[in-house]
Design an enzyme around this catalytic site. Sequence first.
Site, mmCIF file in Angstrom:
data_model
loop_
_atom_site.group_PDB
_atom_site.id
_atom_site.type_symbol
_atom_site.label_atom_id
_atom_site.label_comp_id
_atom_site.label_asym_id
_atom_site.label_seq_id
_atom_site.Cartn_x
_atom_site.Cartn_y
_atom_site.Cartn_z
ATOM 1 N N HIS A 82 0.607 31.371 15.755
ATOM 2 C CA HIS A 82 -0.574 30.856 16.451
ATOM 3 C C HIS A 82 -1.719 31.853 16.324
ATOM 4 C CE1 HIS A 82 -2.892 28.593 19.403
ATOM 5 N NE2 HIS A 82 -3.361 29.784 19.754
ATOM 6 N N ASP A 161 -1.911 20.689 30.061
ATOM 7 C CA ASP A 161 -2.757 21.643 29.334
ATOM 8 C C ASP A 161 -3.884 20.919 28.610
ATOM 9 O OD1 ASP A 161 -3.520 24.140 27.911
ATOM 10 O OD2 ASP A 161 -2.911 22.924 26.205
ATOM 11 N N ARG A 168 -11.770 23.091 30.961
ATOM 12 C CA ARG A 168 -12.181 24.499 30.804
ATOM 13 C C ARG A 168 -13.322 24.623 29.809
ATOM 14 N NH1 ARG A 168 -7.161 27.123 28.686
ATOM 15 N NH2 ARG A 168 -8.398 29.007 28.574
ATOM 16 N N SER A 183 -1.930 28.371 28.459
ATOM 17 C CA SER A 183 -2.233 27.232 27.601
ATOM 18 C C SER A 183 -1.480 27.336 26.267
ATOM 19 C CB SER A 183 -3.751 27.201 27.378
ATOM 20 O OG SER A 183 -4.095 26.353 26.336
ATOM 21 N N LYS A 187 2.512 25.337 24.983
ATOM 22 C CA LYS A 187 2.624 24.447 23.816
ATOM 23 C C LYS A 187 3.659 24.970 22.836
ATOM 24 C CE LYS A 187 -1.869 24.624 23.441
ATOM 25 N NZ LYS A 187 -3.272 24.518 23.633
HETATM 26 N N1 URA Z 1 -6.283 27.899 22.376
HETATM 27 C C1 URA Z 1 -5.536 27.210 23.263
HETATM 28 O O1 URA Z 1 -4.676 26.426 22.893
HETATM 29 N N2 URA Z 1 -5.754 27.439 24.580
HETATM 30 C C2 URA Z 1 -6.675 28.312 25.028
HETATM 31 O O2 URA Z 1 -6.805 28.455 26.221
HETATM 32 C C3 URA Z 1 -7.451 29.020 24.092
HETATM 33 C C4 URA Z 1 -7.231 28.789 22.756
#
Ligand code: URA
Length: 391
Positions: A82, A161, A168, A183, A187
Amino acid sequence: MNAVEIIKKKRNGGVLSDTEIQYFIANYVKGKIPDYQKSALLMAIYFVGLTNEETLGFVNAFINSGKKVDLSHIKKPKVDKHSTGGVGDKTSIILAPLIACFDVVVPMMSGRGLGHTGGTLDKLESIPGFNVHLTIPQFIKNLETLGVCMIGQTDDLTPADKKIYALRDVTATVENTGLITASITSKKIAEGSEGIVYDVKAGNGSTLPDLEKSRELADKLLRTSRDFGQQAIAVLTDMSSPLGYTIGNWHEIYECIEIMNPELKTNSLSSDLMEVTLYLAGAMLMLGDKCSSIEDGIKMSQDKLNSGDCFDKFLKLVEIQGGNIDVIKNPHSYRKAEYTDYIEASEDGFVTALDALTFGLVAVTLGCGRKTIEDKIDYSAAIFLEKKSWG
Ligand code: URA
């Protein structure tokens, strides 16, 4: 328990219990707590922060809001990567097929471009026909047959999320390391990966330009993933200059094809892009138990790129997700942009800096990204860099 008391507690510097977090998130997803109360809580968190325990509480609440992918029947390591987002960052396009060549399963759930930063899903969708909206059973099937699948967040994985992230984005509450950690990790846990490499960007083109904040985020991501039993490595990489020579969806795919297809290889491959990609590949292979050091993993990855195996895997990935492989084999046949302009330096000299944030913002204006959620991306739009600050 009620929403106002929970907001007040956080606003006054208090620590929320698991029960309070679960109550707030579950009722928000059901529509029983309105956006304005959720926004108030987010702003309180933005200023007060989250403890590690609270962050875990949010991760659990996000995961509990939807389904979790079960990949335990696939008896191979499952490793993902990620990135916290950058300009010209296209490493996922190469890493997903590359790592799958080593019998490591790559369940990759990616995002779209955000602000001035690009997104893997938008790049993939520049390939005609490529479908990132697969159901969870299709996602699992592709992982079983090909060992790699690249999709967007589905409605049934961490829906809390998804809803909160959108809020957000429009309430200026993205840049908080606790919220970002909850967040991202929720995932990555829900998608079924056992190992995760975090590429945490630092520098003015990243979400958190301050190096200390990026370090803090890296620590939180590692701690949270490990608390959930995932193996994790975090790498801090520089995002003060764009990565590679191209910024813009299709042309970033083209740059990756040049790296993956040995028949197309030119002498002008971007060394910063190669360095970051290979390092992340080495880390992913280490987590997948395929090598004992990142350096060994880098060498193994370089060999797979040179052999053309990674390109073959990429072709299969594009095909299985409905994409047109002719355009991948003949990338020069892609629709050209309507207008082209060259911007030349007015005098001789050396490039000492390339401001990533400015390039990212200009790229959005050209059509590489969105200013509003409804904006359509122009996949042919791009910026090409002829020279970079290192050479
Ligand atoms: N990427 C995400 O999935 N969540 C965040 O809060 C920031 C970047």
